[in-house]
Design a protein around this motif. Sequence first.
Motif, PDB file in Angstrom:
ATOM      1  N   ASN A   1       0.849  -1.185   0.000  1.00 51.04           N
ATOM      2  CA  ASN A   1       0.000   0.000   0.000  1.00 51.04           C
ATOM      3  C   ASN A   1       0.885   1.235   0.000  1.00 51.04           C
ATOM      4  N   LYS A   2       0.427   2.251  -0.733  1.00 48.66           N
ATOM      5  CA  LYS A   2       1.205   3.486  -0.794  1.00 48.66           C
ATOM      6  C   LYS A   2       0.258   4.652  -0.957  1.00 48.66           C
ATOM      7  N   VAL A   3       0.474   5.697  -0.153  1.00 49.28           N
ATOM      8  CA  VAL A   3      -0.277   6.936  -0.292  1.00 49.28           C
ATOM      9  C   VAL A   3       0.732   8.034  -0.584  1.00 49.28           C
ATOM     10  N   THR A   4       0.446   8.824  -1.600  1.00 48.46           N
ATOM     11  CA  THR A   4       1.310   9.935  -1.940  1.00 48.46           C
ATOM     12  C   THR A   4       0.451  11.136  -2.319  1.00 48.46           C
ATOM     13  N   VAL A   5       1.078  12.251  -2.539  1.00 47.78           N
ATOM     14  CA  VAL A   5       0.351  13.460  -2.923  1.00 47.78           C
ATOM     15  C   VAL A   5       0.582  13.756  -4.399  1.00 47.78           C
ATOM     16  N   THR A   6      -0.294  14.559  -4.945  1.00 46.49           N
ATOM     17  CA  THR A   6      -0.148  14.959  -6.347  1.00 46.49           C
ATOM     18  C   THR A   6       1.226  15.589  -6.565  1.00 46.49           C
ATOM     19  N   GLY A   7       1.903  15.135  -7.615  1.00 45.82           N
ATOM     20  CA  GLY A   7       3.247  15.626  -7.907  1.00 45.82           C
ATOM     21  C   GLY A   7       4.346  14.822  -7.244  1.00 45.82           C
ATOM     22  N   GLY A   8       3.963  13.877  -6.416  1.00 48.15           N
ATOM     23  CA  GLY A   8       4.948  13.067  -5.712  1.00 48.15           C
ATOM     24  C   GLY A   8       5.646  12.076  -6.618  1.00 48.15           C
ATOM     25  N   ASN A   9       6.729  11.524  -6.105  1.00 46.67           N
ATOM     26  CA  ASN A   9       7.557  10.558  -6.827  1.00 46.67           C
ATOM     27  C   ASN A   9       7.384   9.184  -6.168  1.00 46.67           C
ATOM     28  N   VAL A  10       6.973   8.208  -6.972  1.00 47.86           N
ATOM     29  CA  VAL A  10       6.682   6.878  -6.428  1.00 47.86           C
ATOM     30  C   VAL A  10       7.398   5.812  -7.248  1.00 47.86           C
ATOM     31  N   THR A  11       7.948   4.831  -6.561  1.00 48.25           N
ATOM     32  CA  THR A  11       8.522   3.658  -7.228  1.00 48.25           C
ATOM     33  C   THR A  11       7.869   2.402  -6.675  1.00 48.25           C
ATOM     34  N   LEU A  12       7.310   1.604  -7.562  1.00 48.57           N
ATOM     35  CA  LEU A  12       6.741   0.312  -7.200  1.00 48.57           C
ATOM     36  C   LEU A  12       7.714  -0.778  -7.648  1.00 48.57           C
ATOM     37  N   SER A  13       7.919  -1.753  -6.772  1.00 45.91           N
ATOM     38  CA  SER A  13       8.913  -2.794  -7.045  1.00 45.91           C
ATOM     39  C   SER A  13       8.246  -4.144  -7.237  1.00 45.91           C
ATOM     40  N   CYS A  14       8.848  -4.938  -8.089  1.00 47.64           N
ATOM     41  CA  CYS A  14       8.375  -6.294  -8.354  1.00 47.64           C
ATOM     42  C   CYS A  14       9.583  -7.208  -8.499  1.00 47.64           C
ATOM     43  N   ARG A  15       9.509  -8.368  -7.873  1.00 51.46           N
ATOM     44  CA  ARG A  15      10.562  -9.374  -7.998  1.00 51.46           C
ATOM     45  C   ARG A  15       9.935 -10.728  -8.272  1.00 51.46           C
ATOM     46  N   GLN A  16      10.474 -11.461  -9.234  1.00 52.58           N
ATOM     47  CA  GLN A  16       9.992 -12.807  -9.516  1.00 52.58           C
ATOM     48  C   GLN A  16      11.136 -13.814  -9.416  1.00 52.58           C
ATOM     49  N   THR A  17      10.800 -14.957  -8.866  1.00 46.28           N
ATOM     50  CA  THR A  17      11.793 -16.027  -8.710  1.00 46.28           C
ATOM     51  C   THR A  17      11.425 -17.226  -9.573  1.00 46.28           C
ATOM     52  N   ASN A  18      10.645 -16.981 -10.628  1.00 41.75           N
ATOM     53  CA  ASN A  18      10.219 -18.036 -11.546  1.00 41.75           C
ATOM     54  C   ASN A  18      11.247 -18.307 -12.637  1.00 41.75           C
ATOM     55  N   SER A  19      12.292 -17.480 -12.701  1.00 35.08           N
ATOM     56  CA  SER A  19      13.264 -17.525 -13.809  1.00 35.08           C
ATOM     57  C   SER A  19      12.575 -17.259 -15.151  1.00 35.08           C
ATOM     58  N   HIS A  20      11.542 -16.446 -15.119  1.00 40.85           N
ATOM     59  CA  HIS A  20      10.810 -16.097 -16.328  1.00 40.85           C
ATOM     60  C   HIS A  20      11.489 -14.957 -17.072  1.00 40.85           C
TER      61      HIS A  20
ATOM     62  N   THR B   1      11.689   0.217 -15.442  1.00 42.41           N
ATOM     63  CA  THR B   1      13.047  -0.230 -15.669  1.00 42.41           C
ATOM     64  C   THR B   1      13.204  -1.669 -15.184  1.00 42.41           C
ATOM     65  N   ARG B   2      13.853  -2.489 -16.018  1.00 45.01           N
ATOM     66  CA  ARG B   2      14.127  -3.892 -15.675  1.00 45.01           C
ATOM     67  C   ARG B   2      15.636  -3.994 -15.424  1.00 45.01           C
ATOM     68  N   THR B   3      15.994  -4.098 -14.163  1.00 46.87           N
ATOM     69  CA  THR B   3      17.410  -4.047 -13.803  1.00 46.87           C
ATOM     70  C   THR B   3      18.076  -5.421 -13.884  1.00 46.87           C
ATOM     71  N   THR B   4      17.320  -6.464 -13.591  1.00 44.70           N
ATOM     72  CA  THR B   4      17.819  -7.833 -13.651  1.00 44.70           C
ATOM     73  C   THR B   4      16.697  -8.713 -14.193  1.00 44.70           C
ATOM     74  N   GLN B   5      16.955  -9.979 -14.372  1.00 41.96           N
ATOM     75  CA  GLN B   5      15.876 -10.860 -14.798  1.00 41.96           C
ATOM     76  C   GLN B   5      14.780 -10.907 -13.737  1.00 41.96           C
ATOM     77  N   GLU B   6      15.169 -10.728 -12.473  1.00 43.72           N
ATOM     78  CA  GLU B   6      14.215 -10.859 -11.386  1.00 43.72           C
ATOM     79  C   GLU B   6      13.435  -9.579 -11.074  1.00 43.72           C
ATOM     80  N   ASP B   7      14.006  -8.423 -11.322  1.00 47.31           N
ATOM     81  CA  ASP B   7      13.468  -7.173 -10.800  1.00 47.31           C
ATOM     82  C   ASP B   7      12.966  -6.219 -11.879  1.00 47.31           C
ATOM     83  N   PHE B   8      11.740  -5.737 -11.661  1.00 43.99           N
ATOM     84  CA  PHE B   8      11.083  -4.827 -12.593  1.00 43.99           C
ATOM     85  C   PHE B   8      10.438  -3.723 -11.773  1.00 43.99           C
ATOM     86  N   PHE B   9      10.727  -2.478 -12.101  1.00 38.59           N
ATOM     87  CA  PHE B   9      10.257  -1.336 -11.325  1.00 38.59           C
ATOM     88  C   PHE B   9       9.341  -0.457 -12.172  1.00 38.59           C
ATOM     89  N   LEU B  10       8.336   0.092 -11.518  1.00 42.52           N
ATOM     90  CA  LEU B  10       7.424   1.042 -12.157  1.00 42.52           C
ATOM     91  C   LEU B  10       7.602   2.388 -11.460  1.00 42.52           C
TER      92      LEU B  10
END
Lengths: 113, 114
Positions: free
Chosen positions: B10-29, B67-76
């Motif tokens: 969960n994330k609450v921010t204000v208009t104009g704010g900077n947000v990064t959402l993180s995702c990690r997968q261990t499926n080797s996809h 940005t996809r930094t590694t096979q496992e990590d994808f950021f929005l």
Amino acid sequence: QQQVRQSPQSLTVWEGETAILNCSYEDSTFDYFPWYRLFPGESPALLIAIRPVSNKKEDGRFTIFFNKREKKLSLHITDSQPGDSATYFCAASEYYGNEKITFGAGTKLTIKP
Amino acid sequence: EAAVTQSPRNKVTVTGGNVTLSCRQTNSHNYMYWYRQDTGHGLRLIHYSYGAGNLQIGDVPDGYKATRTTQEDFFLLLELASPSQTSLYFCASSDTGGNYAEQFFGPGTRLTVL
């Protein structure tokens, strides 16, 4: 432009009845149609899928009926249970040269006991 | 053990704010996807990637970077968040692209932009 359309947006049926969820598509190149189910607070998960080589796919109480000529398909859930209450997404993709799945807007299904 | 994880939940921010959402997968996809889910619109694809360093534009990319930094990590990334970006965001991974491949979803991040 919505390439995959679902109806109705919401559906309520009584426990034990058959729920019918409808889906249509526009792009003739689509050749794979998965249905994903989303329970509140959880993640979408693949429920059942069909390829146009078949006009019917069955898995327990869940059956997809597919009409390629009319570009329509439907998901039938027989003997509906309260635990089937969820949002169901119809989706479509192409086999060749396409890395994406296009989802419909979903049908929110409620099963009343 | 969950194969696709997201943070924060969960994330609450204000208009104009900077947000990064993180995702990690261990499926080797190879493929990873970012979707937003809104009532009446279903799951809409924002960006996706088929490997580290790769980025493909989805169907609703405006206002989002990824940005996809590694096979496992994808950021929005939302660099100037707006109230219209209030939504439930899902990350997913798959072994191949749309070729009959099942997508595996994370638990979602609920973002509120005030």
